[in-house]
Design an enzyme around this catalytic site. Structure first.
Site, short mmCIF file in Angstrom:
data_model
loop_
_atom_site.label_atom_id
_atom_site.label_comp_id
_atom_site.label_asym_id
_atom_site.label_seq_id
_atom_site.Cartn_x
_atom_site.Cartn_y
_atom_site.Cartn_z
N HIS A 130 -21.45 141.57 85.55
CA HIS A 130 -22.73 141.14 86.05
C HIS A 130 -22.77 138.98 85.86
CE1 HIS A 130 -23.15 144.25 88.56
NE2 HIS A 130 -22.50 145.22 86.80
N ILE A 131 -23.03 138.82 86.57
CA ILE A 131 -23.48 137.57 86.47
C ILE A 131 -25.01 137.26 85.16
CG2 ILE A 131 -24.46 135.07 86.78
CD1 ILE A 131 -22.10 135.15 89.47
N SER A 132 -25.93 138.05 85.97
CA SER A 132 -27.26 138.20 84.88
C SER A 132 -27.37 138.89 84.45
CB SER A 132 -28.17 138.19 85.86
OG SER A 132 -28.04 139.50 86.87
N ASP B 10 -15.09 156.38 93.43
CA ASP B 10 -14.30 156.86 93.67
C ASP B 10 -13.14 156.20 93.62
OD1 ASP B 10 -15.25 159.30 93.42
OD2 ASP B 10 -16.22 159.43 95.15
N ARG C 223 -31.50 148.79 88.07
CA ARG C 223 -30.62 147.95 88.22
C ARG C 223 -29.77 148.33 87.23
NH1 ARG C 223 -30.48 143.23 91.61
NH2 ARG C 223 -32.09 142.46 91.87
N TYR D 26 -29.60 133.09 89.51
CA TYR D 26 -27.71 133.11 88.94
C TYR D 26 -26.78 131.87 88.97
CZ TYR D 26 -28.26 137.83 91.33
OH TYR D 26 -29.00 139.04 91.13
N ALA E 110 -24.60 144.66 94.08
CA ALA E 110 -25.48 145.46 94.74
C ALA E 110 -25.23 146.70 95.19
CB ALA E 110 -26.58 144.82 96.00
N ASN F 234 -17.39 142.74 89.89
CA ASN F 234 -18.96 142.27 90.28
C ASN F 234 -19.57 142.83 91.48
OD1 ASN F 234 -21.39 141.79 89.79
ND2 ASN F 234 -21.20 140.08 89.88
N HIS G 13 -25.27 150.14 92.24
CA HIS G 13 -26.49 150.82 91.93
C HIS G 13 -26.34 151.71 92.88
CE1 HIS G 13 -26.95 147.00 89.61
NE2 HIS G 13 -27.13 146.02 90.33
N GLU H 278 -16.09 146.07 84.66
CA GLU H 278 -17.44 145.39 85.10
C GLU H 278 -17.77 144.49 84.89
OE1 GLU H 278 -20.97 147.99 84.34
OE2 GLU H 278 -21.84 148.04 86.07
N ARG I 276 -33.57 143.41 83.58
CA ARG I 276 -33.73 142.96 84.45
C ARG I 276 -34.91 144.55 85.79
NH1 ARG I 276 -29.99 139.92 88.48
NH2 ARG I 276 -31.99 139.97 90.04
N ARG J 37 -28.53 131.71 96.12
CA ARG J 37 -29.15 132.57 95.94
C ARG J 37 -30.14 132.62 94.59
NH1 ARG J 37 -25.96 137.92 94.29
NH2 ARG J 37 -28.52 138.55 94.44
N PRO K 156 -21.83 142.32 97.66
CA PRO K 156 -22.40 141.53 98.82
C PRO K 156 -23.35 140.38 98.17
CG PRO K 156 -23.23 143.54 98.22
CD PRO K 156 -21.79 143.74 97.53
N ASN K 157 -23.44 139.31 98.83
CA ASN K 157 -24.90 138.08 98.32
C ASN K 157 -23.73 137.31 97.43
OD1 ASN K 157 -26.50 138.77 100.18
ND2 ASN K 157 -26.85 140.68 98.76
#
Ligand code: DQA
Length: 147
Positions: free
Chosen positions: A99-101, A86, A110, A22, A76, A73, A79, A97, A106, A17, A9-10
């Site tokens: 993550h951009i950030s 699963d 997170r 990001y 949200a 990625n 978390h 996995e 943070r 954003r 999402p997002n």
């Protein structure tokens, strides 16, 4: 080597954003970046982005028998989502996995990643480069294990 790059999402809002976190580049820029990276690495790559947890689960399930690796990625859902964990366990496709950030620097919420213990590696805080680093890990793994 067929890799599926999944974004949660997002991530479609990249470039709009929280640019301070990001960056200014868009989701299309991310796709382009990954396509170029995959070409250099000699891998085939497909993409999926959704804001819906169930759609992400459906896509992971549909990857069964079709892909050699997943770069994900979950945004949200990282978390919160046992369902995504699963689904990854169900298909048993090597997964990295991303993550951009730098999530480790943070908020407390997170710091939890449901998928991390299952993933072969995690890249966070490298921006788009994390996705190509993830592809490299998957390709190396395939070469090492001769699958
Ligand atoms: C993110 C980090 C998550 O905490 C956040 O919810 C996102 C993006 C990242 O790429 O840095 O949406 O996964």
């Amino acid at each position: 080597m067929k890799i599926l790059v999944i974004n949660g999402p997002n991530i479609n809002m990249l470039g709009i954003r929280e640019k301070n976190i990001y960056g200014a580049q868009t989701y299309d820029d991310l796709v382009e970046f990954c396509k170029n990276g995959a070409k250099e690495l000699g891998a085939e790559v497909d993409f999926f982005q959704s804001n819906h947890e169930g759609a992400l689960v459906d896509t992971i399930q549909a990857a069964y028998g079709k892909y050699d690796g997943i770069v994900i990625n979950p945004a949200a859902y990282t978390h919160t989502s046992v369902a995504i964990l699963d689904a990854l366990k169900a298909v048993s496709i090597p997964t990295v996995e991303v993550h951009i950030s730098d999530v480790s620097a943070r908020e407390d919420f997170r710091q939890i990643s449901y998928i991390r213990p299952y993933c072969v590696a995690t890249f966070a805080g490298l921006g788009f480069k994390g996705y190509t680093e993830a592809m490299k890990v998957l390709i190396q793994g395939k070469e090492t294990h001769g699958e």
